[in-house]
Write an enzyme that holds these catalytic residues in place. Structure first.
Site, PDB file in Angstrom:
ATOM      1  N   ARG A 189       0.826  -1.119   0.052  1.00  0.00           N
ATOM      2  CA  ARG A 189      -0.176  -0.029  -0.074  1.00  0.00           C
ATOM      3  C   ARG A 189       0.935   0.995   0.046  1.00  0.00           C
ATOM      4  O   ARG A 189       1.690   1.346   0.926  1.00  0.00           O
ATOM      5  CB  ARG A 189      -0.996  -0.148   1.199  1.00  0.00           C
ATOM      6  CG  ARG A 189      -1.978  -1.132   1.278  1.00  0.00           C
ATOM      7  CD  ARG A 189      -3.068  -0.792   0.229  1.00  0.00           C
ATOM      8  NE  ARG A 189      -4.050  -2.152   0.152  1.00  0.00           N
ATOM      9  CZ  ARG A 189      -3.778  -3.010  -0.282  1.00  0.00           C
ATOM     10  NH1 ARG A 189      -3.117  -3.331  -1.030  1.00  0.00           N
ATOM     11  NH2 ARG A 189      -5.369  -3.924  -0.288  1.00  0.00           N
ATOM     12  N   GLU A 193      -3.300   7.763  -5.704  1.00  0.00           N
ATOM     13  CA  GLU A 193      -3.401   7.214  -7.117  1.00  0.00           C
ATOM     14  C   GLU A 193      -4.779   7.634  -7.929  1.00  0.00           C
ATOM     15  O   GLU A 193      -5.814   7.857  -7.322  1.00  0.00           O
ATOM     16  CB  GLU A 193      -3.380   5.652  -7.287  1.00  0.00           C
ATOM     17  CG  GLU A 193      -2.137   5.099  -6.447  1.00  0.00           C
ATOM     18  CD  GLU A 193      -2.153   3.713  -5.985  1.00  0.00           C
ATOM     19  OE1 GLU A 193      -1.431   3.126  -5.767  1.00  0.00           O
ATOM     20  OE2 GLU A 193      -3.269   3.188  -6.220  1.00  0.00           O
ATOM     21  N   HIS A 249       0.153   0.506 -10.527  1.00  0.00           N
ATOM     22  CA  HIS A 249      -0.643  -0.344  -9.862  1.00  0.00           C
ATOM     23  C   HIS A 249      -0.978  -1.500 -10.595  1.00  0.00           C
ATOM     24  O   HIS A 249      -2.205  -1.826 -10.801  1.00  0.00           O
ATOM     25  CB  HIS A 249      -1.726   0.515  -9.238  1.00  0.00           C
ATOM     26  CG  HIS A 249      -2.215  -0.125  -7.910  1.00  0.00           C
ATOM     27  ND1 HIS A 249      -2.831   0.434  -6.852  1.00  0.00           N
ATOM     28  CD2 HIS A 249      -2.594  -1.420  -7.541  1.00  0.00           C
ATOM     29  CE1 HIS A 249      -3.078  -0.270  -5.935  1.00  0.00           C
ATOM     30  NE2 HIS A 249      -3.041  -1.613  -6.297  1.00  0.00           N
TER      31      HIS A 249
END
Length: 320
Positions: free
Chosen positions: A238, A267, A286
């Site tokens: 994370r 993000e 990601h």
């Protein structure tokens, strides 16, 4: 039964099929949903699917009493006020352990890119440097082998274990940190140590811990200062686990060698994120979970979760 998916695009941009969910009710899927459209789109839904769309207490109140089930298209469930959902009788289910192999694969993609400098040398060849080289080979920067190097794994769940298995296949030494005792199982070289011992003794440090108050900002100026100058840092867990400015400063100052990141605190990345211009920093958007096979597995579990709930035997419930 009304089923609404507020942000289905990242799971299924068109290369997978929703047909099994469509068989279960009146299904509407949106690519993505802005905060001001959540209630309008989800009103009257009995079943709601979300990924990164944040479902607050106020939204739950607005969707009650029709809403009875929230299916997360992710392992993490911090986007939903799960405790309040429980008070309203709304079941929340997540998708555990669907991306173990894929995340571990990306970890070693970063490691091998950094140690073998694949893209640097491929580009040099394409630029004609090998054609004009007087020798049969050349290298533009030092190369590093993984044999006998130490990898430190922060968090030893399913992904951490898979990373350890791969590391052992490279004949690496493995240090691991977990706040609770873990069984090494079939792993041979794993040694459990405290966090400071892991950080100061590892050649590569990789994070696989959940985001909690204890892990937020875990990688900060103090912990980075304990790392070897030759250390490689990897984060696929994370974003908020890392103090991004502290990491960028360390990279720019040569306090550590390199970093590979698949997650950031915010993000999509902001243009002023200091890591975007940091030295020897590799960032992917990601994508550890994004292989088609991985997403197909996620979708299958999403379907199974809903079927189990409708059958009266809910599984993967995060707000029991």
């Amino acid at each position: 039964m009304k089923i609404v998916n507020l942000d289905g695009y990242t799971l299924n941009p068109g290369d997978l099929s929703w047909q099994n969910i469509e068989k279960l009710g009146d299904y509407t899927v949106y690519d993505r949903t802005s905060p001001d459209k959540i209630i309008e789109r989800a009103k009257g839904a009995n079943i709601l699917f979300v990924n990164k769309t944040v479902i607050t207490r106020e939204i739950l109140d607005a969707l009650s009493p029709e809403l009875e089930y929230i299916g997360l298209q992710s392992t993490g469930y911090n986007v939903v006020d799960c405790d309040y959902a429980k008070k309203l009788g709304i079941t929340v289910c997540n998708i555990p352990s669907y991306s173990t192999g894929a995340v571990a694969q990306l970890v070693f993609s970063f490691i091998l890119q950094i140690t073998n400098k694949v893209s640097m040398h491929s580009q040099a060849v394409m630029d004609g440097e090998w054609c004009s080289c007087p020798d049969f080979c050349f290298w533009k920067a030092p190369l590093t082998e993984l044999y006998n190097k130490t990898i430190g794994i922060i968090g030893f769940g399913s992904i951490g274990r898979q990373v350890a298995r791969i590391a052992e296949s490279f004949d690496m030494k493995v240090l691991a940190y977990s706040p609770r005792p873990k069984d090494k199982g079939e792993l041979k070289t794993v040694e459990f140590v405290d966090i400071d011992t892991l950080i100061s003794n590892s050649d590569i440090i990789t994070c696989h811990c959940p985001l909690t108050p204890e892990t937020t900002g875990l990688i900060n100026k103090r912990t980075i200062s304990k790392m070897k100058k030759s250390a490689i840092f990897i984060n696929t867990s994370r974003g908020p686990v890392v103090d991004e400015q502290a990491l960028a400063d360390a990279l720019n100052n040569g306090d550590i060698a390199a970093a590979g990141l698949d997650v950031l605190k915010v993000e999509p990345a902001r243009k002023d994120n200091p890591l975007l211009t940091a030295k020897n920093c590799y960032i992917t958007p990601h994508i550890a979970w994004a292989a088609k096979e991985t997403r197909a597995r996620l979708l299958s579990i999403l379907e199974d979760n809903l079927k189990a709930y409708l059958d009266g035997t809910p599984q993967n419930v995060v707000n029991k």
